[in-house]
Motif scaffolding. Sequence first.
Motif, PDB file in Angstrom:
ATOM      1  N   ALA A   1       0.824  -1.203   0.000  1.00  0.00           N
ATOM      2  CA  ALA A   1       0.000   0.000   0.000  1.00  0.00           C
ATOM      3  C   ALA A   1       0.857   1.251   0.000  1.00  0.00           C
ATOM      4  O   ALA A   1       0.595   2.195  -0.760  1.00  0.00           O
ATOM      5  N   SER A   2       1.918   1.265   0.821  1.00  0.00           N
ATOM      6  CA  SER A   2       2.723   2.488   0.847  1.00  0.00           C
ATOM      7  C   SER A   2       3.465   2.664  -0.474  1.00  0.00           C
ATOM      8  O   SER A   2       3.729   3.786  -0.893  1.00  0.00           O
ATOM      9  N   GLY A   3       3.774   1.548  -1.137  1.00  0.00           N
ATOM     10  CA  GLY A   3       4.378   1.656  -2.460  1.00  0.00           C
ATOM     11  C   GLY A   3       3.405   2.192  -3.492  1.00  0.00           C
ATOM     12  O   GLY A   3       3.776   2.989  -4.355  1.00  0.00           O
ATOM     13  N   ILE A   4       2.152   1.769  -3.404  1.00  0.00           N
ATOM     14  CA  ILE A   4       1.151   2.188  -4.385  1.00  0.00           C
ATOM     15  C   ILE A   4       0.925   3.694  -4.308  1.00  0.00           C
ATOM     16  O   ILE A   4       0.858   4.382  -5.327  1.00  0.00           O
ATOM     17  N   ILE A   5       0.836   4.207  -3.078  1.00  0.00           N
ATOM     18  CA  ILE A   5       0.567   5.638  -2.936  1.00  0.00           C
ATOM     19  C   ILE A   5       1.705   6.450  -3.546  1.00  0.00           C
ATOM     20  O   ILE A   5       1.497   7.515  -4.114  1.00  0.00           O
ATOM     21  N   LYS A   6       2.925   5.908  -3.465  1.00  0.00           N
ATOM     22  CA  LYS A   6       4.085   6.628  -4.014  1.00  0.00           C
ATOM     23  C   LYS A   6       4.180   6.525  -5.528  1.00  0.00           C
ATOM     24  O   LYS A   6       5.064   7.153  -6.123  1.00  0.00           O
ATOM     25  N   LEU A   7       3.349   5.705  -6.142  1.00  0.00           N
ATOM     26  CA  LEU A   7       3.451   5.440  -7.586  1.00  0.00           C
ATOM     27  C   LEU A   7       3.633   6.728  -8.388  1.00  0.00           C
ATOM     28  O   LEU A   7       2.756   7.581  -8.421  1.00  0.00           O
ATOM     29  N   TYR A   8       4.796   6.872  -8.999  1.00  0.00           N
ATOM     30  CA  TYR A   8       5.088   8.081  -9.751  1.00  0.00           C
ATOM     31  C   TYR A   8       6.059   7.803 -10.896  1.00  0.00           C
ATOM     32  O   TYR A   8       5.716   7.984 -12.064  1.00  0.00           O
ATOM     33  N   ASP A   9       7.263   7.323 -10.557  1.00  0.00           N
ATOM     34  CA  ASP A   9       8.315   7.119 -11.560  1.00  0.00           C
ATOM     35  C   ASP A   9       7.836   6.221 -12.694  1.00  0.00           C
ATOM     36  O   ASP A   9       8.115   6.480 -13.858  1.00  0.00           O
ATOM     37  N   LEU A  10       7.137   5.153 -12.297  1.00  0.00           N
ATOM     38  CA  LEU A  10       6.693   4.172 -13.296  1.00  0.00           C
ATOM     39  C   LEU A  10       5.788   4.840 -14.330  1.00  0.00           C
ATOM     40  O   LEU A  10       5.936   4.642 -15.533  1.00  0.00           O
ATOM     41  N   VAL A  11       4.855   5.656 -13.843  1.00  0.00           N
ATOM     42  CA  VAL A  11       3.930   6.328 -14.741  1.00  0.00           C
ATOM     43  C   VAL A  11       4.671   7.301 -15.648  1.00  0.00           C
ATOM     44  O   VAL A  11       4.461   7.314 -16.868  1.00  0.00           O
ATOM     45  N   VAL A  12       5.560   8.087 -15.042  1.00  0.00           N
ATOM     46  CA  VAL A  12       6.299   9.065 -15.841  1.00  0.00           C
ATOM     47  C   VAL A  12       7.073   8.362 -16.947  1.00  0.00           C
ATOM     48  O   VAL A  12       7.062   8.780 -18.105  1.00  0.00           O
ATOM     49  N   ALA A  13       7.734   7.257 -16.610  1.00  0.00           N
ATOM     50  CA  ALA A  13       8.577   6.590 -17.597  1.00  0.00           C
ATOM     51  C   ALA A  13       7.747   5.836 -18.631  1.00  0.00           C
ATOM     52  O   ALA A  13       8.030   5.899 -19.820  1.00  0.00           O
ATOM     53  N   GLN A  14       6.709   5.133 -18.170  1.00  0.00           N
ATOM     54  CA  GLN A  14       6.026   4.233 -19.099  1.00  0.00           C
ATOM     55  C   GLN A  14       4.992   4.944 -19.970  1.00  0.00           C
ATOM     56  O   GLN A  14       4.890   4.670 -21.159  1.00  0.00           O
ATOM     57  N   THR A  15       4.211   5.834 -19.381  1.00  0.00           N
ATOM     58  CA  THR A  15       3.129   6.450 -20.147  1.00  0.00           C
ATOM     59  C   THR A  15       3.160   7.973 -20.116  1.00  0.00           C
ATOM     60  O   THR A  15       2.469   8.611 -20.900  1.00  0.00           O
ATOM     61  N   GLY A  16       3.902   8.553 -19.200  1.00  0.00           N
ATOM     62  CA  GLY A  16       3.886  10.006 -19.061  1.00  0.00           C
ATOM     63  C   GLY A  16       2.522  10.538 -18.649  1.00  0.00           C
ATOM     64  O   GLY A  16       2.212  11.705 -18.870  1.00  0.00           O
ATOM     65  N   GLY A  17       1.697   9.688 -18.075  1.00  0.00           N
ATOM     66  CA  GLY A  17       0.357  10.107 -17.655  1.00  0.00           C
ATOM     67  C   GLY A  17      -0.682   9.949 -18.743  1.00  0.00           C
ATOM     68  O   GLY A  17      -1.865  10.125 -18.519  1.00  0.00           O
ATOM     69  N   GLY A  18      -0.247   9.603 -19.942  1.00  0.00           N
ATOM     70  CA  GLY A  18      -1.169   9.521 -21.061  1.00  0.00           C
ATOM     71  C   GLY A  18      -1.736   8.138 -21.269  1.00  0.00           C
ATOM     72  O   GLY A  18      -1.503   7.269 -20.449  1.00  0.00           O
ATOM     73  N   PRO A  19      -2.505   7.887 -22.312  1.00  0.00           N
ATOM     74  CA  PRO A  19      -2.907   8.885 -23.316  1.00  0.00           C
ATOM     75  C   PRO A  19      -3.874   9.913 -22.721  1.00  0.00           C
ATOM     76  O   PRO A  19      -4.785   9.533 -22.000  1.00  0.00           O
ATOM     77  N   GLY A  20      -3.659  11.156 -23.031  1.00  0.00           N
ATOM     78  CA  GLY A  20      -4.442  12.228 -22.415  1.00  0.00           C
ATOM     79  C   GLY A  20      -4.128  12.291 -20.931  1.00  0.00           C
ATOM     80  O   GLY A  20      -2.974  12.446 -20.550  1.00  0.00           O
ATOM     81  N   LEU A  21      -5.155  12.132 -20.110  1.00  0.00           N
ATOM     82  CA  LEU A  21      -4.956  12.106 -18.663  1.00  0.00           C
ATOM     83  C   LEU A  21      -5.207  10.710 -18.122  1.00  0.00           C
ATOM     84  O   LEU A  21      -5.358  10.517 -16.918  1.00  0.00           O
ATOM     85  N   ALA A  22      -5.260   9.707 -19.021  1.00  0.00           N
ATOM     86  CA  ALA A  22      -5.802   8.403 -18.635  1.00  0.00           C
ATOM     87  C   ALA A  22      -4.975   7.659 -17.602  1.00  0.00           C
ATOM     88  O   ALA A  22      -5.469   6.749 -16.960  1.00  0.00           O
ATOM     89  N   SER A  23      -3.690   7.987 -17.447  1.00  0.00           N
ATOM     90  CA  SER A  23      -2.933   7.272 -16.416  1.00  0.00           C
ATOM     91  C   SER A  23      -2.307   8.229 -15.408  1.00  0.00           C
ATOM     92  O   SER A  23      -1.253   7.971 -14.857  1.00  0.00           O
ATOM     93  N   GLU A  24      -2.977   9.359 -15.169  1.00  0.00           N
ATOM     94  CA  GLU A  24      -2.507  10.272 -14.135  1.00  0.00           C
ATOM     95  C   GLU A  24      -2.676   9.638 -12.753  1.00  0.00           C
ATOM     96  O   GLU A  24      -3.601   8.870 -12.528  1.00  0.00           O
ATOM     97  N   VAL A  25      -1.759   9.953 -11.852  1.00  0.00           N
ATOM     98  CA  VAL A  25      -1.868   9.469 -10.472  1.00  0.00           C
ATOM     99  C   VAL A  25      -1.638  10.628  -9.509  1.00  0.00           C
ATOM    100  O   VAL A  25      -1.034  11.631  -9.893  1.00  0.00           O
TER     101      VAL A  25
END
Lengths: 305, 301
Positions: free
Chosen positions: A234-258
């Motif tokens: 759980a504490s890892g999930i809340i920190k989820l950031y680097d993975l999103v930035v590297a893999q999708t950049g939050g996209g497509p659109g806003l679909a993988s924002e965290v």
Amino acid sequence: MTVASDPQTQPAKRPHRLFKNLMAKLASIPMILTALVVFVGGTAWTVTYSFTGSRMLPKTKWVGFDQYERLWESDRWIISIKNLGIYGICSMILTLVIGFTLAACLDRKIRFEAAFRTIFLYPFALSFVVTGLAWQWILNPDFGLQSVVRGWGWETFSFNPINDPDTVMFGLLIAGLWQGTGLIMCIMLAGLRGIDEDIWKAARVDGIGTVKTYVVVIIPMMRPVFITSLVLIASGIIKLYDLVVAQTGGGPGLASEVPAKYVIEFMFRAQNLGQGFAASTMMLCSVVIILIPWAYLEFGGRKRG
Amino acid sequence: MVDTAINPASGPRGPKPKKSFSRGNIILYGTLIMVSVYYLLPLYVMVVTSLKGMPEIRMGNVFGPPMEITFEPWIKAWAEACTGINCDGLSRGFGNSVRILIPSILLSIGIASINGYALSNWKFKGSEVFFTILIIGAFIPYQTMLYPIVILLREVGLMGSIGGLVLVHTIFGMPILTLLFRNYFASIPEELFKAARVDGAGFWQIYFQIMLPMALPIFVVAIILQVTGIWNDFLFGVIYTKPATYPMTVQLNNIVNSVQGIKEYNVNMAATLLTGMVPLVIYFASGKLFVRGIAAGAVKG
């Protein structure tokens, strides 16, 4: 030097416990500063300034709960929360199930146990950036897995999670599980190793099957291990950031924002500090909600910490 | 139950326990091998992609071994890949990461080991309170403390510099490392400490002459923990440094996810592997100690 005088006179007793030991206190200054200034002070500062209208620079222009109202009216934040919810629930369940299953498999006195363990754990040594980029490439629709399977003759095969807003979180999940399950497997394996062999003998005498023994006897016995794992996940999930930035950049659109990304974007890109502070305070709240029941379960019953 | 159809020829004959045992083994090893494929696939794909030329990659088969092995992408990733206007490759990020890593390790482990020593042998009034705050602090999301640290670093003039990032790593490494050392020093028999005190040794003397030599294994665990942790950091790097001092992970992300130019997937994968190399080498070289490190970090944290 001042501390050395006391025990020499009375070596039989242990009076130094209550004595003021100056050197230890001096040596602990970095720890005390970190605890008080950064952890307590920093957190309090952010929470306090989340009630201000700070934009480019922190200002003490109090606006009450305005930032929070704006936050919960923002589509981007709502999407972030939903995404994290989907990712979080799936990740928690799958990490526990896969982690436990793998640990149970490795615990069956198998050959090449060390080799398997090495294979399952090595992704944990890699950063989320490396993980995200590797999976971004494998899931690339034009050259990756999808095109390979199509090349085998299955022309209509479609597996393009990271470019589809509906499934992008599962694309992240594949990568996140790859990186993180090894750790949980290791913890579970340590837990399984701590279980008495006699339990297994007793189960065999009673004629209970292997799978049933795991479900009915072993898993309930491993409750503390599961709780620790849950807190870690759980504490890892809340920190989820680097993975999103590297893999999708939050996209497509806003679909993988965290949420973690929302905070960084508002603090350091959009120069809307107040929003960033409010969002990070919400993150803090979610951690507190997770931690309090855990701390109660873990430390509530006994005195030792 | 599931696999009764696997071997219909053998039927219900033969010694029963042995058969069910081996059938179970088929499932067991089958599962493990299939899962292993999932775990090994990305590494394999990265390696083969990084050794292919771009024309071969465009042909499609991401899983196929390279028909013609080329090390060009590796050289390009290391020395020529562009981030923004700089085209000197990942070597700069590597250099930055090393310059961040070494002082961070020395400082964070030095401070944390002294903390752990003070906390287990020289308890003073309030020491446990600070320790508890430290441990709780490990669970606070970093996002909550990011901006106050920006202000602190600006105040001391370290914002954007490698020194600032070293300080940040020291601060955020402290909870787990202090816990690690505290538990280790607490497990050393107290008689040893008492005997040294009787002989008149002071705080530093006992630390350097008795505790430090005895704690070498835990120092190795701490180093492994910190090398992988600091090397893999992205968040602090992206916030507390500027382009000239970006650590390797940040530079890697900028290279691969840059929108300009044509995507050179082979160079990207070579760059990704180069960045992952240091923690991977540590992992494979350290073996059980790595597991011990994360177990110490995870189970008790």
